[in-house]
Design a protein around this motif. Sequence first.
Motif, short mmCIF file in Angstrom:
data_model
loop_
_atom_site.label_atom_id
_atom_site.label_comp_id
_atom_site.label_asym_id
_atom_site.label_seq_id
_atom_site.Cartn_x
_atom_site.Cartn_y
_atom_site.Cartn_z
N LEU B 124 -6.80 6.65 -7.93
CA LEU B 124 -5.64 6.99 -7.09
C LEU B 124 -4.51 7.51 -7.96
CD1 LEU B 124 -5.54 3.69 -4.95
CD2 LEU B 124 -6.85 5.79 -4.50
N ARG B 155 0.35 17.01 -1.49
CA ARG B 155 1.71 17.13 -0.97
C ARG B 155 2.44 15.82 -1.17
NH1 ARG B 155 -1.23 20.03 1.36
NH2 ARG B 155 -0.82 22.27 1.50
N LEU B 159 2.32 7.31 0.15
CA LEU B 159 1.17 6.54 -0.33
C LEU B 159 0.54 7.18 -1.57
CD1 LEU B 159 -0.59 5.95 3.12
CD2 LEU B 159 0.65 4.26 1.75
N PRO B 160 -0.14 6.37 -2.38
CA PRO B 160 -0.97 6.94 -3.44
C PRO B 160 -2.06 7.80 -2.80
CG PRO B 160 -0.82 4.54 -3.68
CD PRO B 160 -0.22 4.89 -2.36
N VAL B 161 -2.48 8.81 -3.53
CA VAL B 161 -3.48 9.71 -2.98
C VAL B 161 -4.82 9.48 -3.68
CG1 VAL B 161 -4.13 12.15 -2.71
CG2 VAL B 161 -1.76 11.43 -2.35
N TYR B 162 -5.85 9.47 -2.91
CA TYR B 162 -7.21 9.28 -3.43
C TYR B 162 -7.67 10.56 -4.12
CZ TYR B 162 -12.31 9.43 -3.09
OH TYR B 162 -13.64 9.58 -3.36
#
Lengths: 152, 204, 221
Positions: B124, B155, B159-162
């Motif tokens: 992440l 973008r 939240l954290p991005v996978y």
Amino acid sequence: GLKTLHLGSCVITTNLHGIRSGFSEIRDSVQAKDEIIDIRILRKTQSLQGTKPADRCCLLHHILRLYLDRVFKNYQPPDHHIFRKVSRLANSLLTIKKDLRLCHAHMSCPCGEEAAEKYSQILSHFEELPPQAAVVKALGELDILLQWLEEA
Amino acid sequence: DGAAVLPAPQNLSVRSVNMKHVLTWSPVIVPEEIIHYSVEYQGEYESLYMSHIWIPSSWCSPTQRPECDITEDITATVSYSLRVRATLGSLTSAWSTLKHRFNQNSTILTPPRMEITMDGFHLLIKLEDLGPHFEFFVSYWRKEPGAKEHVKVVRPGVLPVYLEMVEPGAAYCVKARTFVKAIGRHSAFSQPECVKVQGEALPL
Amino acid sequence: VPCVSGDLSKPTNVTFISINMKNILQWNPPEGLQGVEVSYTVQYFIYGQKKWLNKSECRNISRTYCDLSAETSDYEHQYYAKVKAMWGTNCSKWAETGRFYPFLETQIGPPEVALTTDEKSISIVLTAPKKWKKSPEESSISMQQIYSNLKYNVSIYNTRSNRTWSQCVTNHTLVFSWLEPATLYCVLVESFVPGPPRLTQPSERQCVSTLEDQTTALEVK
């Protein structure tokens, strides 16, 4: 990312998303001042996407010149907040017009009959209204113009 | 004529980093007095089509500090003229205008700060929120010779991005850079950050 | 029977609520007339055309909403609507909406979300939200067909690690593998269309547990 406008052989990129979000901030208050609801300046029959590609650049160039020369210049904003937002739109559309001028310089912005005919219809819709009402209506119809650009 | 008595602010300049633009100037000093400043701007459109029109800045008309956040005023990728004047009661100075027009495409873009974490075997990334102008190009690869580099456009979000599923025992590296649509420019890449996945490598 | 216009105060908060092109005009009763047996009449207008049009199903109605989806279904057009209140022989002036541009303003509803799991993975199948249709017999049109740049923001919450992360996708199937066995994961999905800001509506949060790890389950036996 950026939006690429295919206007015949004139291809330009623009931050259409930024311009649209700028307009959405003033849309309701500008449109609320337009009380002549049975006249529309930018009509479906003159749409950019309904125009043959080769004439789109010229038609857009004319429309932008109308906005820059006669709409933004004569618009009387009710307050500084609206004034700043309108300034953002004017300067953003100016950058598009500058790009179209480059196409013009490179002979990729021809003006055919269709562009001339459609622009003259738009102009007549604009001039059929009292000057200040025309300015307010044209500004309120920027969402239509921006949607034309989205679909171009 | 009151206008001439108060000296105009000097040394105007713009400091612009990551699309945050601040106009600064040397303060006008009048002992034991509080000076106010007013900032106005003109985009290229105003200069060309309505040159007599100047627009009061969003936050600094007036202000007491010798600087002004003009980020919300500089909103198109054109060159802007900026001017400042000082006021003290009824006294006003002459306008002082920025020598060179400012265009947001000259902003300094810094590599983004990022935080690489894992949830189980999921890599992440959490990126600093630099505002609506910014997209992030995230590049990530498995830390081994000949590893393929993957790129993902991310973008801004809360939240954290996978990014990727990772294998136990392997190490993965990530770097990111920003991209600003409005000016069509990107920053340099951040320094790569590598993480080791717990657990034993899977038998081949 | 013509009523005396203006003796009644106008309905308030007249606005379109639009989700997936289902465009409902709704309003509040006039001030001070809550609970009184008031009836309403609605008209709508296509911007640039010549006259206000009646909506026969919304003439002398007592409810405070009117479905104008059919009348406002052309993407090219922009619309206005207005409503007036009537009580006995008195009626209000018209209360009007602002200009309504359904193509730009409609909310994109959440997709349908189907989850299936095994020991270490969750498969998510998304079905694009459906556009409003006039009658059940009409064939369905997906909002994806109208907005080709429709995307989904999928967020997944691991209840064991108490961590949430997201992923932006355009395709309709995705698999999260290598999850922790026997763990409850909760998924929430939001549709969005890049462009002018729109209201969004996330899906219901759905939770599903990954299965027991069969290898450890066998050893236990």
